[in-house]
Design an enzyme around this catalytic site. Structure first.
Site, PDB file in Angstrom:
ATOM      1  N   PHE A   1      41.595  41.959  34.428  1.00 48.49           N
ATOM      2  CA  PHE A   1      42.736  41.048  34.473  1.00 48.49           C
ATOM      3  C   PHE A   1      42.552  39.906  35.457  1.00 48.49           C
ATOM      4  O   PHE A   1      41.746  40.010  36.385  1.00 48.49           O
ATOM      5  CB  PHE A   1      44.011  41.831  34.825  1.00 48.49           C
ATOM      6  N   CYS A   2      43.329  38.869  35.260  1.00 45.88           N
ATOM      7  CA  CYS A   2      43.328  37.691  36.120  1.00 45.88           C
ATOM      8  C   CYS A   2      43.513  38.119  37.570  1.00 45.88           C
ATOM      9  O   CYS A   2      44.414  38.897  37.850  1.00 45.88           O
ATOM     10  CB  CYS A   2      44.458  36.747  35.698  1.00 45.88           C
ATOM     11  N   PRO A   3      42.724  37.630  38.508  1.00 48.21           N
ATOM     12  CA  PRO A   3      41.646  36.650  38.346  1.00 48.21           C
ATOM     13  C   PRO A   3      40.261  37.289  38.269  1.00 48.21           C
ATOM     14  O   PRO A   3      39.291  36.609  38.572  1.00 48.21           O
ATOM     15  CB  PRO A   3      41.786  35.819  39.625  1.00 48.21           C
TER      16      PRO A   3
ATOM     17  N   ASP B   1      41.421  38.099  29.042  1.00 51.27           N
ATOM     18  CA  ASP B   1      42.541  37.765  29.911  1.00 51.27           C
ATOM     19  C   ASP B   1      42.967  36.309  29.711  1.00 51.27           C
ATOM     20  O   ASP B   1      42.136  35.405  29.776  1.00 51.27           O
ATOM     21  CB  ASP B   1      42.094  38.015  31.360  1.00 51.27           C
TER      22      ASP B   1
END
Lengths: 137, 79
Positions: free
Chosen positions: B16-18, B43
């Site tokens: 997932f981000c980042p 993502d």
């Protein structure tokens, strides 16, 4: 000198600690240095032994269990792992708060090895005074 | 168009981000000028953030490609 972000991690809930590590990631992505001052409930999470079991903020309410489960299933990295990885690509420093450490009789050796030093608030504010932004979480 | 062969492929699907962006930056820092870095991601934050980072950092964005259930970002390290 690189621009800097200063973070104060106060809350020890997993979601707020993660918010801190994610903002630190964003700062590193933008070529900024990050100084993180860890105090109170966040500092407890850095104890090598006897750290309280991480939970979500109370506002997670009924969703807490479900969200913790999802995060586990999707292998979301812990905030500390995120910080550890950041150190490979950026200049990120973690400092323990001397006041709270003293109160509980904690020494640098009792805290995660990622903690660079245990320092007083004045030294941290001195680091933060030239930062582009300072956040308290 | 000639198919560009990546020097380094980062499969960050499921992260997932980042996460994917940070892995890309890590590969960029470890690599050398001329390297082609390809990142697979699922993502949505990365889809916007990574091309932005590539441009702002003065590197070359070769492209963002829709793949089957994920997308691929390809950059060339130019500095």
């Amino acid at each position: 000198m690189a621009e800097k972000v200063a973070l104060i991690l106060f809350s020890g809930t997993m979601d707020k600690l993660m918010a801190g590590s994610i903002i630190a990631s964003g700062a590193v992505a933008n070529g900024m240095d990050v100084d993180i001052f860890v105090t109170f409930w966040a500092l407890l999470q850095l104890k090598k032994s006897g750290a309280p079991k991480p939970t979500l903020s109370p506002e997670a309410g009924d969703m807490s269990k479900q969200i913790m489960k999802i995060m586990q299933e999707k292998k979301v990295p812990s905030w500390l792992d995120t910080i550890r990885n950041l150190k490979d690509i950026g200049n990120v420093n973690l400092y323990g708060c001397a006041m709270f450490a003293d109160l509980l009789g904690l020494k640098k050796e009792d805290l995660d090895p990622l903690v660079k030093d245990v320092i007083g608030v004045s030294q941290f504010v001195d680091m933060a005074k030239d930062s582009k932004m300072t956040l308290f979480l | 168009m000639e198919e560009l062969k990546p020097t380094r492929v980062i499969d960050a699907r499921g992260s997932f981000c980042p996460g994917p962006l940070m892995e890309m930056i890590k590969a960029y820092k470890q690599g050398k000028v001329g390297d082609i870095i390809s990142v697979y991601s699922t993502d949505t934050g990365t889809k916007k953030d990574a091309p932005e980072w590539i441009k702002k950092s003065g590197n070359e964005l070769i492209g963002v490609y829709e793949r089957n259930g994920y997308f691929e970002i390809v950059m060339r390290k130019t500095k």
